[in-house]
Design an enzyme around this catalytic site. Structure first.
Site, mmCIF file in Angstrom:
data_model
loop_
_atom_site.group_PDB
_atom_site.id
_atom_site.type_symbol
_atom_site.label_atom_id
_atom_site.label_comp_id
_atom_site.label_asym_id
_atom_site.label_seq_id
_atom_site.Cartn_x
_atom_site.Cartn_y
_atom_site.Cartn_z
ATOM 1 N N ASP A 277 -9.819 -4.028 -5.528
ATOM 2 C CA ASP A 277 -9.090 -2.904 -4.940
ATOM 3 C C ASP A 277 -9.279 -1.674 -5.821
ATOM 4 O O ASP A 277 -9.083 -1.750 -7.037
ATOM 5 C CB ASP A 277 -7.609 -3.263 -4.858
ATOM 6 N N HIS B 157 -8.200 -4.581 -1.318
ATOM 7 C CA HIS B 157 -6.906 -4.002 -0.948
ATOM 8 C C HIS B 157 -6.388 -4.702 0.310
ATOM 9 O O HIS B 157 -7.108 -4.877 1.291
ATOM 10 C CB HIS B 157 -7.086 -2.511 -0.678
ATOM 11 N N SER C 250 0.837 -1.198 0.000
ATOM 12 C CA SER C 250 0.000 0.000 0.000
ATOM 13 C C SER C 250 0.878 1.256 0.000
ATOM 14 O O SER C 250 1.682 1.449 -0.911
ATOM 15 C CB SER C 250 -0.958 -0.045 1.193
#
Length: 347
Positions: free
Chosen positions: A287, A317, A192
């Site tokens: 995501d 995600h 991320s």
């Protein structure tokens, strides 16, 4: 605790514990508006809007106030990978010692080293949160993983966190042998926001002539112009793990001007990608960042970079975060192991 240079360091001395960043709110009694600010202090706390927004984000992310039955939680990294030793490093930098956790598989080195960067929207998180990921990579790929606790926004906006990661990268190059690492086989990885920092490291390292063999990026942010991608417009408004309001807040906390969105150290997808290391991108089809990740993969390929892009079917995600929940997570880690096996040999 092992200091990479100067002996044991107090926890309060680590850069991620510093409270004197340029993004910290400071009220001056000499400000002409001081009476107004003093009244706000009486009426609300914290006084700044960004601090109001950030306090619950950090508290909720840490699970403060929750009573959790341990039986309902997945096994810990230490339980799953007892063979992986975990130690603390205090890596020197211009800003102070950077706290890192070192995940080392059993046996003698030298081994490839991976600098790993945890996620959390640039505003939350720590290396302990991603211990399952880093332990699994260390165990399955026989890699020494050094997980970095960098300074976070908004107290420390761009490029402070990247500066911390770069200091650790230089240390791996110069002193990695002290932890059983092979300085000729340095990898970067992250998830991320940490995937963004890892991807940016590959750009910055090229400029500073630090060799990176490969990058493993898990659901990374690679272009801060989120809204230009269809998957973000479609999935972010009602996202669960990340959503449009949080991503906008994280972007504003980390990057203080819109011009920084275009900086190659912030948006690696907008950089010159020639000479970029071979790259694995892990994405989830559910995501909001999946189209951005696809675009980055295509730009890397167009620059002649070897790219593997794994997309987990119906996966959100961060779907790889917990063990034994999603089959797509195991498939993603298998892809990581295959990719790193090739990268170890320079394939």
């Amino acid at each position: 605790m092992t200091d990479a240079k100067n002996g044991p360091a107090e926890a309060s001395a680590f850069v991620d514990a510093r409270t004197d960043g340029p993004g910290v709110v400071r009220l001056s009694q000499n400000d002409p508006a001081a009476p107004f600010y003093r009244m706000l202090v009486k009426l609300r706390t914290p006084v700044a809007m960004r601090d109001m927004m950030l306090a619950p984000v950090r508290a909720c992310y840490r699970g403060e106030g929750l009573t959790i039955d341990p039986a309902e939680l997945p096994a810990s990294a230490a339980q799953l990978y007892p063979q992986v030793s975990v130690s603390t490093l205090a890596v020197p930098s211009d800003a102070g010692p950077v706290r890192c956790e070192c995940f080392a598989p059993p046996g003698a080195g030298p081994r490839p080293m991976m600098l790993y960067v945890h996620g959390g929207g640039f505003v939350v998180g720590r290396s302990e949160d991603t211990a399952f990921i880093t332990s699994r990579i260390a165990a399955e790929s026989d890699v020494v993983v050094v997980s970095v606790n960098y300074r976070m926004a908004p107290e420390w906006p761009f490029p402070a966190g990247l500066d911390d990661c770069m200091a650790v990268l230089r240390w791996l190059r110069d002193k990695g042998g002290e932890i059983g690492g092979d300085a000729s086989r340095i990898l970067v990885g992250g998830d991320s926001a940490g995937g963004n920092l890892a991807a940016a490291l590959a750009i910055r390292a090229r400029e500073e002539r630090v060799s990176i063999r490969a990058a493993a990026l898990l659901c990374p942010v690679t272009d801060f112009h989120f809204e230009r991608f269809p998957s973000f417009e479609r999935l972010a408004p009602t996202g669960v793990v990340i959503d449009a309001p949080f991503m906008a807040f994280a972007r504003a906390a980390y990057l203080t001007t819109a011009a920084q969105w275009r900086h190659p150290w912030a948006s690696p997808a907008l950089a010159d990608l020639n000479g970029y290391p071979q790259t694995l991108i892990i994405s989830g089809a559910a995501d909001p960042l999946v189209d951005e990740n696809r675009a980055f993969a295509e730009k890397l390929k167009a620059a002649g970079v070897k790219v593997v892009h794994f997309v987990g079917d119906a996966a959100p995600h961060g779907f790889y975060f917990f063990p034994d929940l999603l089959s797509e997570a195991d498939a993603a880690f298998a892809a990581i192991a295959r990719f790193l096996a090739g990268a170890r040999q320079g394939a």
